[in-house]
Design a protein around this motif. Structure first.
Motif, PDB file in Angstrom:
ATOM      1  N   GLY A   1      26.809  40.895  35.515  1.00 33.21           N
ATOM      2  CA  GLY A   1      26.413  39.600  34.966  1.00 33.21           C
ATOM      3  C   GLY A   1      26.384  39.549  33.456  1.00 33.21           C
ATOM      4  O   GLY A   1      26.990  38.677  32.831  1.00 33.21           O
ATOM      5  N   HIS A   2      25.708  40.540  32.840  1.00 31.05           N
ATOM      6  CA  HIS A   2      25.568  40.468  31.378  1.00 31.05           C
ATOM      7  C   HIS A   2      26.833  40.919  30.646  1.00 31.05           C
ATOM      8  O   HIS A   2      26.949  40.744  29.448  1.00 31.05           O
ATOM      9  CB  HIS A   2      24.338  41.254  30.908  1.00 31.05           C
ATOM     10  CG  HIS A   2      24.198  42.614  31.500  1.00 31.05           C
ATOM     11  ND1 HIS A   2      23.911  42.816  32.830  1.00 31.05           N
ATOM     12  CD2 HIS A   2      24.313  43.847  30.946  1.00 31.05           C
ATOM     13  CE1 HIS A   2      23.835  44.115  33.079  1.00 31.05           C
ATOM     14  NE2 HIS A   2      24.088  44.756  31.962  1.00 31.05           N
ATOM     15  N   TYR A   3      27.804  41.508  31.380  1.00 38.61           N
ATOM     16  CA  TYR A   3      29.069  41.896  30.739  1.00 38.61           C
ATOM     17  C   TYR A   3      30.111  40.773  30.779  1.00 38.61           C
ATOM     18  O   TYR A   3      31.169  40.893  30.186  1.00 38.61           O
ATOM     19  CB  TYR A   3      29.679  43.113  31.444  1.00 38.61           C
ATOM     20  CG  TYR A   3      28.889  44.386  31.268  1.00 38.61           C
ATOM     21  CD1 TYR A   3      28.585  44.872  29.994  1.00 38.61           C
ATOM     22  CD2 TYR A   3      28.449  45.122  32.367  1.00 38.61           C
ATOM     23  CE1 TYR A   3      27.862  46.043  29.827  1.00 38.61           C
ATOM     24  CE2 TYR A   3      27.729  46.298  32.209  1.00 38.61           C
ATOM     25  CZ  TYR A   3      27.433  46.752  30.946  1.00 38.61           C
ATOM     26  OH  TYR A   3      26.729  47.907  30.777  1.00 38.61           O
ATOM     27  N   LEU A   4      29.828  39.701  31.524  1.00 35.32           N
ATOM     28  CA  LEU A   4      30.832  38.643  31.659  1.00 35.32           C
ATOM     29  C   LEU A   4      31.216  38.103  30.278  1.00 35.32           C
ATOM     30  O   LEU A   4      30.365  37.932  29.404  1.00 35.32           O
ATOM     31  CB  LEU A   4      30.305  37.492  32.528  1.00 35.32           C
ATOM     32  CG  LEU A   4      29.977  37.849  33.995  1.00 35.32           C
ATOM     33  CD1 LEU A   4      29.567  36.595  34.744  1.00 35.32           C
ATOM     34  CD2 LEU A   4      31.152  38.503  34.708  1.00 35.32           C
ATOM     35  N   ILE A   5      32.502  37.803  30.132  1.00 36.70           N
ATOM     36  CA  ILE A   5      33.005  37.390  28.809  1.00 36.70           C
ATOM     37  C   ILE A   5      32.491  35.992  28.457  1.00 36.70           C
ATOM     38  O   ILE A   5      32.549  35.074  29.267  1.00 36.70           O
ATOM     39  CB  ILE A   5      34.548  37.453  28.806  1.00 36.70           C
ATOM     40  CG1 ILE A   5      34.977  38.935  28.833  1.00 36.70           C
ATOM     41  CG2 ILE A   5      35.133  36.749  27.591  1.00 36.70           C
ATOM     42  CD1 ILE A   5      36.447  39.172  28.989  1.00 36.70           C
ATOM     43  N   ARG A   6      31.958  35.874  27.240  1.00 39.66           N
ATOM     44  CA  ARG A   6      31.483  34.586  26.744  1.00 39.66           C
ATOM     45  C   ARG A   6      32.671  33.770  26.243  1.00 39.66           C
ATOM     46  O   ARG A   6      33.612  34.332  25.698  1.00 39.66           O
ATOM     47  CB  ARG A   6      30.511  34.777  25.572  1.00 39.66           C
ATOM     48  CG  ARG A   6      29.069  35.079  25.970  1.00 39.66           C
ATOM     49  CD  ARG A   6      28.881  36.488  26.417  1.00 39.66           C
ATOM     50  NE  ARG A   6      27.468  36.794  26.678  1.00 39.66           N
ATOM     51  CZ  ARG A   6      27.087  37.691  27.556  1.00 39.66           C
ATOM     52  NH1 ARG A   6      27.959  38.345  28.285  1.00 39.66           N
ATOM     53  NH2 ARG A   6      25.814  37.962  27.728  1.00 39.66           N
ATOM     54  N   GLU A   7      32.556  32.452  26.409  1.00 39.04           N
ATOM     55  CA  GLU A   7      33.616  31.565  25.903  1.00 39.04           C
ATOM     56  C   GLU A   7      33.613  31.607  24.383  1.00 39.04           C
ATOM     57  O   GLU A   7      32.611  31.291  23.752  1.00 39.04           O
ATOM     58  CB  GLU A   7      33.345  30.120  26.364  1.00 39.04           C
ATOM     59  CG  GLU A   7      33.674  29.871  27.820  1.00 39.04           C
ATOM     60  CD  GLU A   7      35.154  29.964  28.146  1.00 39.04           C
ATOM     61  OE1 GLU A   7      35.976  29.470  27.347  1.00 39.04           O
ATOM     62  OE2 GLU A   7      35.491  30.556  29.185  1.00 39.04           O
ATOM     63  N   GLN A   8      34.704  32.014  23.782  1.00 38.06           N
ATOM     64  CA  GLN A   8      34.775  32.026  22.327  1.00 38.06           C
ATOM     65  C   GLN A   8      36.129  31.512  21.880  1.00 38.06           C
ATOM     66  O   GLN A   8      37.146  31.796  22.534  1.00 38.06           O
ATOM     67  CB  GLN A   8      34.565  33.455  21.802  1.00 38.06           C
ATOM     68  CG  GLN A   8      33.106  33.877  21.861  1.00 38.06           C
ATOM     69  CD  GLN A   8      32.922  35.333  21.448  1.00 38.06           C
ATOM     70  OE1 GLN A   8      33.777  36.157  21.704  1.00 38.06           O
ATOM     71  NE2 GLN A   8      31.804  35.631  20.816  1.00 38.06           N
ATOM     72  N   ARG A   9      36.102  30.772  20.766  1.00 38.44           N
ATOM     73  CA  ARG A   9      37.391  30.286  20.251  1.00 38.44           C
ATOM     74  C   ARG A   9      38.173  31.441  19.639  1.00 38.44           C
ATOM     75  O   ARG A   9      37.595  32.402  19.141  1.00 38.44           O
ATOM     76  CB  ARG A   9      37.136  29.208  19.200  1.00 38.44           C
ATOM     77  CG  ARG A   9      36.731  27.902  19.836  1.00 38.44           C
ATOM     78  CD  ARG A   9      36.339  26.847  18.842  1.00 38.44           C
ATOM     79  NE  ARG A   9      37.446  26.419  17.984  1.00 38.44           N
ATOM     80  CZ  ARG A   9      37.499  25.227  17.401  1.00 38.44           C
ATOM     81  NH1 ARG A   9      36.541  24.350  17.611  1.00 38.44           N
ATOM     82  NH2 ARG A   9      38.495  24.889  16.607  1.00 38.44           N
ATOM     83  N   LYS A  10      39.496  31.315  19.691  1.00 39.08           N
ATOM     84  CA  LYS A  10      40.340  32.403  19.158  1.00 39.08           C
ATOM     85  C   LYS A  10      40.895  32.055  17.783  1.00 39.08           C
ATOM     86  O   LYS A  10      41.367  32.919  17.059  1.00 39.08           O
ATOM     87  CB  LYS A  10      41.482  32.704  20.137  1.00 39.08           C
ATOM     88  CG  LYS A  10      40.980  33.269  21.472  1.00 39.08           C
ATOM     89  CD  LYS A  10      42.112  33.869  22.275  1.00 39.08           C
ATOM     90  CE  LYS A  10      41.590  34.593  23.511  1.00 39.08           C
ATOM     91  NZ  LYS A  10      40.962  33.744  24.490  1.00 39.08           N
TER      92      LYS A  10
END
Length: 1731
Positions: free
Chosen positions: A767-776
């Motif tokens: 759960g805590h390793y899931l990738i956060r949405e981030q702009r590239k």
């Protein structure tokens, strides 16, 4: 238990309560609570407190109910959630007060039937089992109870309740001495301490026995009371008579009726029957004893006289039925009392009313209207009617009753007649058939209220443009005095006051800024000073670098260019210029070079990492990730990730085959540890999933970050990895294979499968390793990271010079915008200023250090980048470009008339933690700042529940400034362009206020409850849904910020699946089938959040669609078992810290709310570690250390001796060798000794590797001479610290720096640390329950858990916090920001000073008008605006009459001194009035003529006067009865000396008259429809006035003088004249005008509580001046040491401020008053510095 033992125990209980009273904290009961705290009110305490109200007359029920409802409504309007409890046993206390019995019963019935309040009446007493269970289930935070009853027996009952509450860990709040303002209610809170709890547990049996004896005594009182009235009739007989009467009435009135009619006829008939029985009984007794019957009968009334009295009562009830409240308020007030011989019957009648009301259950199936339970009788009205028939009617005044009243009265009396039955009671008319007087003769029987009428004083006219602009629209309606009126002509004519040319002096009077201690002389060229300045800046930069890892940036001034919008991604330009092509090529070449360098680095590292992965997978992966963080090239990163995936696959295969490799052994060991910690449930699965987690993390990384680098072979390999984990479908979706499966291969693959679906696995274990949405896409404005969309919006706001309200969670990155804003202003010019407003000094210091570390700039000589201004010190405040300050100090600068040029340099203001606008202290200052600044602002907060309302208000303020600016431009205001610096006009002004909301935390928070089982600490996971109830979800839905971690989402789904077997959407919402995850190899945080939302929506629909039972079972299943930890939680605290260390959950912050406890807990952890070390130390170690020390000393001597010889003689080679041998031995011994004395790693929490010795020593050296320095250093060496408001800034910085660096890993702290201080940690522990632990503080504090970039998960632990409280904290909303009362007399004076003396008059007036027009309290509320306008006028009138203002609004006389002491209103006004009267000159006489020294007696008297004015601390009234012995202090402050006392009384009366007149003027704003309603039940007593009755018109003829007070209060004979009484309660004044007596600038020398008892002042300041001992104050005055020190410091600063002002104001060098204050200031500081 014998009687003596019983009395001793009662005395012990009284003493325990008495000793707790002075220690009670006088604080706000609702510390910004909304739905957060549940508390209880003891109903009998409520009754005892309200009935003692001094404006209430006995027998006036409706006024009493109004008092009760005002109090309860006040609690509810402030967000109070409570229940009221009436114990059955408590009724016994009223048998000595029969008049209160029916009132109590009616109160219970009224609250139950006419309000929504939860009223508990089923408990017999406070020691009953049911009550104990109720407390355990509801766990109230406190119980409001009285400390004194109506008599000593009721007081004992209250004492039992207090002791029992403490025993159950429930705090106690005293019902008396409470004070209320617009947002808060202050009261004495006595916490349930460990000592109180043990007293109850130790004496439980004795307490229960004593309680039984007390109840028995009270029952005997009942028997005696009944016997004297009802003779041989027993309780049950009378109850039977009462129920028989009710049955009979139901037959007579089958259609039902109103409670007033019913009680009237039943109580009258029952009373008459009982009285008949009483007379019969008397006759029988008398005839038995052969006494003269006539003689006995003359002592008590005959039946006919009683019938007359009952007729009058019936008529008074008919008046209640027919007259609206507007008519009843005009009733004349009869002062005569009842004659003695009717008292027996009146008592009997009250008993009968009680018996009838107690049988209310009989009416259940009958149509009985209970609305008017609050108005069953009116004794004052009865007296009024009686007086008419006894006096005026007899004298020939015959007035008709009116048709309707007459008919109703006849009906009632005829019904009484039918109900009596046993004998005849006569006809309805005439009303009086007997001559006996029921009322005593009185020379003036009717109260004359005409004398009390307050004259409407009229206003003194002013010719002032500002006044006309603000209140011009209402001036025409007000009465004004003529210019020749004595009030106008007697106005003090004093020379105009100017800050530059002064009273008796041409020296300028310094302002608060000048008086604040300057840290360094900014203009000094002294080398010592310059060295100090240099050292200060070096330390600031070091402190700043410890707060964040940002490299310093040199700022160069650039021309202002309009910025483009970066939120929207840009399209590439079609044509590149030659320069751009060259730049691109250069970049390419550099990247290739970088890539080659990193390739080489990886080739070297890969071998060692490969070996480490074989040894220990987790450690190897950590080193690999560290390399990835430093690596910049995608191709190298890709190689590293592929390498890691291969290594993980190999480890997984080995693990599954059961190959006993080193990795497997370590994994088994780790797994065992996790089972011990409770992180993995036993038998969950035999495979260690941490390897599988690492595999999936690598796959996530490869698929998400480097899709363009993946070749077919790589995809094939990833697919193979997925197959090995058992995720066949995912593998096929990535790389489809057509191979036909055989069983053998399948069995082989099953051996490797993790045994669950890929979605469940990722949610549950990753759960805590899931990738956060981030702009590239990068943003050219930000170098260090890629900002999110919302952060780009903030940068756009700054680029466009807009304002914004920013609400985003703690550590989400909102402060970045502040630093971007500073950089922008620094680049624009050398003149522009950014002001950063922080709520606390600690935060000011931190932000200042960060700014110094971030920016450097070449500025002209004397200018600096960063300055600081707090009340303690200032540094470069007005010659800097970034000023960091606190609200009060910024307000000083904005209101200072001669600092307007500096104010105009301000380009931006940043308000950090802007929710302090709703705080307890200084909230109105935040309002003033927001409305006075012309420039744009950023307002930051993590917690506001109504940001839209705040933004709308601020937008209205900006619209005002837009109009003002346009008006000034149009006027061509000469100074307009000159007012601003040249760059101001190149900047496009914007008046827009944006609202930027962001709700997502970077890391998840998981909550745990700490419980104690078998003397050990255990942790239970607390699922956030356990905080909710189905009712709460149905009413409010899921709280917006109650988010679940992915693991908790899975738990919710599983519970839903388990408890509704036929759930139709079970398959659809199964995580493996969910549309949010379908065929996704990489599940992102956002996918999990969407799935969570759909699950919550489904769960809500269960409740709304009739499946609430299943929902309840789900919530029950997710709740932890009820935990009620017993045992000494203080003793267990070090064990908790130790357990967290073992679980690798440090660094941690432990929040407590009591200053003393914060220090004690930290010291207890240190002691625990020292004892642990002592136990581990070998027995011979101490002797060994002793021997080594002796040897060292000898060797050292030899070396020194040898050196001395060598210096004298030639160097001998043989001796040189000997010397070297000695030195080697010395070094060897030193190492052995160090090893012997070193602290074992498990006996300290300090991380020695985190900081080098030199830096540590530098930090330690800064606290060498501070109060707590030595203690903090000793703690720090063990890795422990504490942090609270009473520490000096250096002490706080030591803890902050070492914690940030990772050296200290355990810090106990109060809430001050939660206000923006940058101290993120792994875990947050709430280790103490408190009124200050509210929804707001919970969010602020828990937000510290989880360090961004270090922890993907934060942990929150609750230790010794009850379960219901935890639930309330998590589900309750943060408070809405509501306005405070914005004006005070001194503020108006300061505003007038700015308006009349500002360097730029137009600008100054515009600012003042903005403050007056834009209070948050009056936003969109025209009625409140009008009230504030009138209050402003009252303030001006007051200031003119006191001689501080003239009719043109210019300042006079001692206005400067008043405004200097603005923190102390109204004491500042009183002090100056004493000075003007010459009282201080009379007092301050030197020891002899010509001397400049004053005797101790004079000094003590002066302190006595000042202690009566400043720093006043009230003690609970009951504490005056104490028998406790005081050793050093007097404790109770004496009254003022007589001349001062008289002067204060005169001042108070003058102000009160003016204020009363003002209240009468404001009363026209009242909403009379609401004023005729009870505030809580909303029962209306309005209606059409009765006009056809001459008697009504005659009795209700007092219309004068009842304008400004509540019509309910008028019923007790009060009139406007009572507004002149001291200490009048708030509810007396009309409640809808929004103003009360707390806004009057009076200072009463004697304060009384709600029960009319005097509350003494604590003599701490005078006591300290006499004995100079802090310990004395702790011991006798019962004060906390830290709090006492802070109060004394404030008191000393007040004396200093007065002393400096007087010296500046007085031209005479040898003025006695000035000299006396200087001597006092000096001696007080001397005494204070000694402690």
């Amino acid at each position: 238990m014998d009687l003596e033992e019983h009395m001793m125990l009662l005395e012990k209980m009284s003493q325990l309560i008495m000793s707790a009273l002075p220690k009670a904290e006088y604080s706000s009961l609702f510390n910004d609570f909304v739905e957060s705290e549940f508390f209880l009110i003891d109903g009998d305490s409520l009754l005892a407190t309200c009935i003692s109200e001094k404006s209430l007359k006995q027998g006036q029920a409706l006024h009493f109910f109004y008092v009760v409802e005002c109090y309860l409504m006040d609690l509810i309007s402030k967000g109070g959630k409570f229940a009221i409890v009436f114990f059955k046993d408590a009724e016994y206390a009223y048998f000595s007060f029969p008049e209160l019995l029916p009132l109590r019963t009616a109160l219970i019935l009224h609250l139950q039937h006419n309000t929504t309040i939860d009223v508990q009446t089923e408990f017999s007493g406070c020691l009953s089992h049911g009550w104990k269970s109720f407390l355990e289930d509801s766990y109230p935070y406190y119980l409001i109870v009285a400390d004194e009853g109506l008599d000593h027996l009721q007081t004992h009952l209250f004492n039992f309740l207090i002791i029992q509450s403490w025993g159950m860990k429930v705090n106690v709040v005293i019902s008396s001495g409470q004070k209320s303002n617009i947002l808060r209610l202050y009261a004495y809170l006595m916490p349930s301490t460990y000592n109180n709890q043990t007293f109850f547990q130790r004496n439980k049996m004795k307490i229960e026995n004593a309680y039984k004896i007390l109840i028995k005594q009270l029952q005997e009182c009942r028997v005696l009371a009944l016997e004297s009235l009802f003779g041989n009739l027993k309780w049950n007989d009378i109850m039977e008579e009462a129920s028989e009467t009710i049955f009979l009435l139901k037959q007579l009135w089958p259609e039902g009726s109103d409670i007033r009619r019913v009680l009237c006829v039943t109580s009258c008939s029952l009373s008459l029957r009982m009285y008949h029985h009483f007379l019969e009984n008397r006759k029988k007794t008398v005839s038995d004893e052969n006494t003269n019957i006539q003689e006995v009968e003359s002592n008590c009334l005959n039946m006919q006289e009683m019938e007359d009295l009952c007729k009058l009562h019936c008529l008074s009830v008919v008046f209640l039925l027919h007259l609206p409240l507007s008519q009843r308020t005009c009733a004349r007030f009869i002062t005569s009392n009842w004659t003695k011989n009717i008292q027996t019957f009146l008592k009997m009648k009250k008993w009968c009313e009680y018996f009838i009301l107690s049988n209310m259950n009989i009416f259940e199936l009958w149509n009985l209207n209970l609305i008017h339970l609050s108005d069953l009788s009116d004794e004052l009205l009865l007296k009024n009617i009686t007086f008419y028939y006894e006096n005026e009617n007899v004298e020939g005044l015959h007035l008709n009753l009116g048709g309707a009243i007459m008919k109703d009265y006849e009906d009632l009396w005829n019904t009484v007649s039918k109900l009596v039955r046993k004998f005849s009671v006569g006809k309805p008319f005439p009303l009086r058939t007997t001559k006996l007087s029921f009322l005593k003769k009185n020379p003036s029987p009717i109260k004359d209220t005409s004398k009390e009428k307050i004259p409407n004083l009229g206003f003194i006219s002013m010719s002032c443009e500002l006044v006309d602009k603000f209140v011009g629209d209402i001036l025409t309606d007000l009465p004004f005095l003529k210019s020749d009126d004595p009030i106008v002509t007697s106005l003090v004519k004093q020379k105009e006051f100017d800050e530059l040319v002064h009273w008796h002096s041409h020296r300028p009077l310094s302002d608060d800024y000048d008086r604040t201690k300057c840290q360094f002389d900014e203009k000094s060229r002294d080398p010592g000073v310059l060295r100090s300045v240099q050292k200060y800046h070096v330390f600031q930069r070091f402190y700043g670098s410890s707060l964040e890892s940002v490299s310093p940036k040199t700022v160069v001034t650039q021309a202002v260019k309009p910025k483009s919008n970066f939120s929207v991604p840009k399209n590439k330009k079609a044509q590149e210029t030659k320069a751009e092509i060259i730049t691109r090529e250069n970049k390419k070449r550099l990247l290739a070079k970088e890539e080659e360098k990193e390739e080489k680095k990886w080739n070297v590292l890969s071998l060692s990492i490969e070996e480490e992965i074989k040894e220990n997978l987790n450690s190897g992966i950590k080193n690999l990730e560290d390399f990835l963080k430093s690596c910049k090239t995608s191709s190298v990163k890709f190689r590293v990730e592929m390498f890691a995936l291969t290594a993980c696959l190999k480890a997984w295969k080995e693990h599954c085959r059961g190959k006993v490799s080193i990795v497997c052994r370590r994994i088994k060991k780790k797994r065992q540890e996790e089972e011990d910690k409770g992180e993995i449930k036993l038998g969950e699965t035999t495979k260690d999933l941490s390897i599988a987690v690492q595999m999936m993390r690598r796959i996530h990384s490869l698929m998400e970050k480097y899709p363009e680098l993946l070749q077919e072979a790589d995809q094939q390999f990833i697919a193979r990895c997925l197959k090995y984990l058992g995720f066949d479908e995912l593998a096929d979706s990535l790389y489809p294979t057509q191979v036909v499966r055989d069983d053998i291969k399948e069995k082989k693959m099953n051996k490797y499968s993790i045994g669950m679906g890929p979605v469940r696995f990722q949610l549950q274990y990753m759960g805590h390793y899931l990738i956060r949405e981030q702009r590239k896409d990068t943003d050219p404005r930000v170098q260090d990271f890629i900002p999110d969309t919302w952060q780009r919006e903030l940068l756009d706001v700054v680029d466009n010079n807009e304002s914004a309200v920013i609400v985003a969670p703690t550590s989400s990155g909102k402060t970045y915008a502040s630093y971007y804003c500073m950089e922008k202003v620094l680049k624009e010019s050398n003149e522009g200023v950014v002001v950063y407003v922080a709520p606390t000094k600690a935060l000011v210091n931190q932000v200042a250090a960060t700014v110094e570390n971030r920016f450097t700039k070449n500025l002209p000589n004397g200018e600096t980048i960063c300055g600081v201004f707090t009340r303690d010190y200032r540094h470069d405040a007005l010659n800097c470009q970034v000023l960091i300050t606190v609200p009060a100090c910024f307000e000083i600068l904005l209101l200072s008339p001669h600092r307007q040029a500096w104010v105009k340099r301000i380009r931006y203001v940043i308000f950090d933690e802007v929710h302090c606008l709703g705080g307890e202290i200084g909230a109105e200052i935040w309002e003033h700042l927001l409305v006075m600044i012309r420039c744009p602002f950023l307002a930051l907060s993590a917690t506001i529940s109504n940001p839209e309302h705040l933004t709308e208000w601020l937008q209205s303020v900006k619209c005002y400034w837009k109009q003002e600016d346009n008006a000034m431009r149009k006027k061509g205001h000469a100074g307009y362009r000159a007012n601003f610096h040249k760059d101001h006009f190149q900047i496009k002004e914007s008046y827009k206020v944006r609202l930027v909301l962001y709700g997502e935390r970077y890391n998840d928070l998981e909550k745990h409850i700490c419980t104690i089982k078998h003397d050990d600490i255990h942790f239970d996971h607390f699922h956030p849904c356990a905080a909710l109830t189905t009712d709460h979800i149905e009413k409010y839905g899921f709280p917006s910020d109650l988010t679940l971690s992915p693991r908790e989402t899975i738990q919710l789904y599983d519970a839903m699946f388990q408890f509704w077997e036929s759930w139709p959407r079970a398959q659809e919402l199964d995580p493996e089938n969910s549309i949010h995850f379908k065929n996704k190899i990489v599940i992102k945080k956002l996918d999990a959040r969407k799935y969570e939302e759909s699950l919550k929506a489904e769960f809500t629909s269960w409740i709304k669609d009739g499946h609430a039972e299943e929902a309840k079972m789900v919530l029950r299943n997710l709740s932890p078992d009820s935990v009620f930890s017993s045992g000494n939680m203080v003793r267990m605290f070090p064990l908790l810290v130790e357990k967290l260390r073992k679980m690798e959950k440090l660094p941690a912050l432990f929040f407590l709310f009591n200053l003393g406890d914060v220090e004690q807990r930290a010291l207890s952890v240190k002691t625990f570690l020292e004892q642990k070390q002592e136990e581990k130390r070998p027995s011979k170690a101490d002797k060994e250390a002793h021997d080594l020390t002796n040897k060292l000393r000898k060797v050292k001597k030899s070396i020194e001796k040898q050196k001395a010889i060598d210096e004298k003689s030639q160097k001998n080679p043989r001796k040189m060798d000997q010397m070297l041998l000695h030195e080697a031995e010395h070094n060897n011994l030193l190492k052995t000794l160090e090893k012997n004395l070193e602290t074992p790693p498990d006996c300290t929490y300090a991380n020695q590797k985190a900081i080098d010795t030199e830096t540590l020593q530098m930090v330690f050296n800064r606290v060498k001479f501070t109060r707590k320095g030595a203690e903090l250093k000793a703690l720090a060496r063990r890795g422990i610290g504490y942090h609270h408001r009473s520490l000096s800034s250096r002490e706080k910085q030591l803890v902050e720096i070492l914690f940030r660096k990772g050296f200290i890993r355990v810090v106990t702290a109060t809430g001050t640390l939660a206000l923006g201080i940058n101290m993120p940690c792994k875990s947050v522990v709430f280790a103490q329950n408190s009124v200050y632990l509210d929804a707001l503080n919970y969010r602020q504090m828990s937000g510290r858990a989880g360090r961004r970039g270090q922890d993907l998960l934060g942990d929150v632990y609750f230790f010794d916090i009850p379960l219901p409280k935890i639930g309330k904290l998590m589900k309750s909303n943060v408070p809405e920001l509501r306005g405070q009362f914005p004006l005070s007399i001194t503020l108006v004076l300061r505003l007038m000073l700015l308006a009349s003396k500002g360097d730029d008059p137009e600008d100054a007036k515009a600012k003042v008008l903005s403050v007056l027009k834009h209070s948050l309290l009056s936003f969109k509320k025209p009625r409140v605006t009008e009230m504030l306008k009138l209050y402003f006028l009252f303030s001006l009138q007051f200031l003119m009459k006191q001689g501080y203002l003239d009719q043109e609004g210019k300042l006079l006389g001692f206005a400067g001194l008043v405004s200097h002491l603005h923190y102390h209103e109204p004491s500042n006004l009183v002090f100056v009035s004493f000075l003007v009267k010459g009282l201080f000159h009379n007092l301050c006489q030197p020891t002899r003529k010509g001397s400049k020294h004053f005797s101790q007696d004079v000094m003590e008297k002066l302190v006595l006067v000042l202690a009566n004015l400043f720093g006043r601390r009230l003690l609970p009234a009951k504490f005056q009865d104490t028998t406790l012995k005081f050793y050093q202090s007097k404790v109770f402050l004496e009254d003022l000396p007589e001349d001062f006392h008289d002067a204060l009384h005169e001042y108070n009366m003058n102000v009160t008259k003016d204020f009363a007149s003002f209240i009468i003027t404001v009363s026209k704003l009242a909403d009379m429809k609401q004023e005729y309603q009870l505030p809580l039940s909303k029962i209306s007593f309005a209606g059409k006035e009765c006009e056809d009755s001459q008697l009504v018109s005659h009795l209700m003829n007092c219309k004068e003088g009842r304008v400004a007070i509540s019509p309910f209060v008028c019923l007790s004979g009060n009139s406007d004249g009572d507004l002149l009484q001291p200490n009048i309660p708030n509810h007396v004044i009309l409640r809808t005008i929004g103003i009360n007596h707390t806004q009057a600038p009076v200072l009463w020398s004697q304060i009384f509580d709600n029960q009319g008892r005097r509350m003494p002042l604590n003599a701490y300041a005078l006591d300290f001046y006499k004995h100079g001992s802090l310990i004395g104050l702790v011991q006798d005055n019962r004060m906390n040491e830290g709090a006492a020190y802070d109060l004394l410091k404030d008191f000393a600063l007040t004396i200093l401020s007065i002393s400096v002002s007087l010296r500046e104001l007085c031209e005479n060098e040898d003025d006695n008053v000035v000299l006396a204050f200087e001597q006092l200031s000096e001696t007080f500081f001397e005494k204070l510095n000694k402690v």
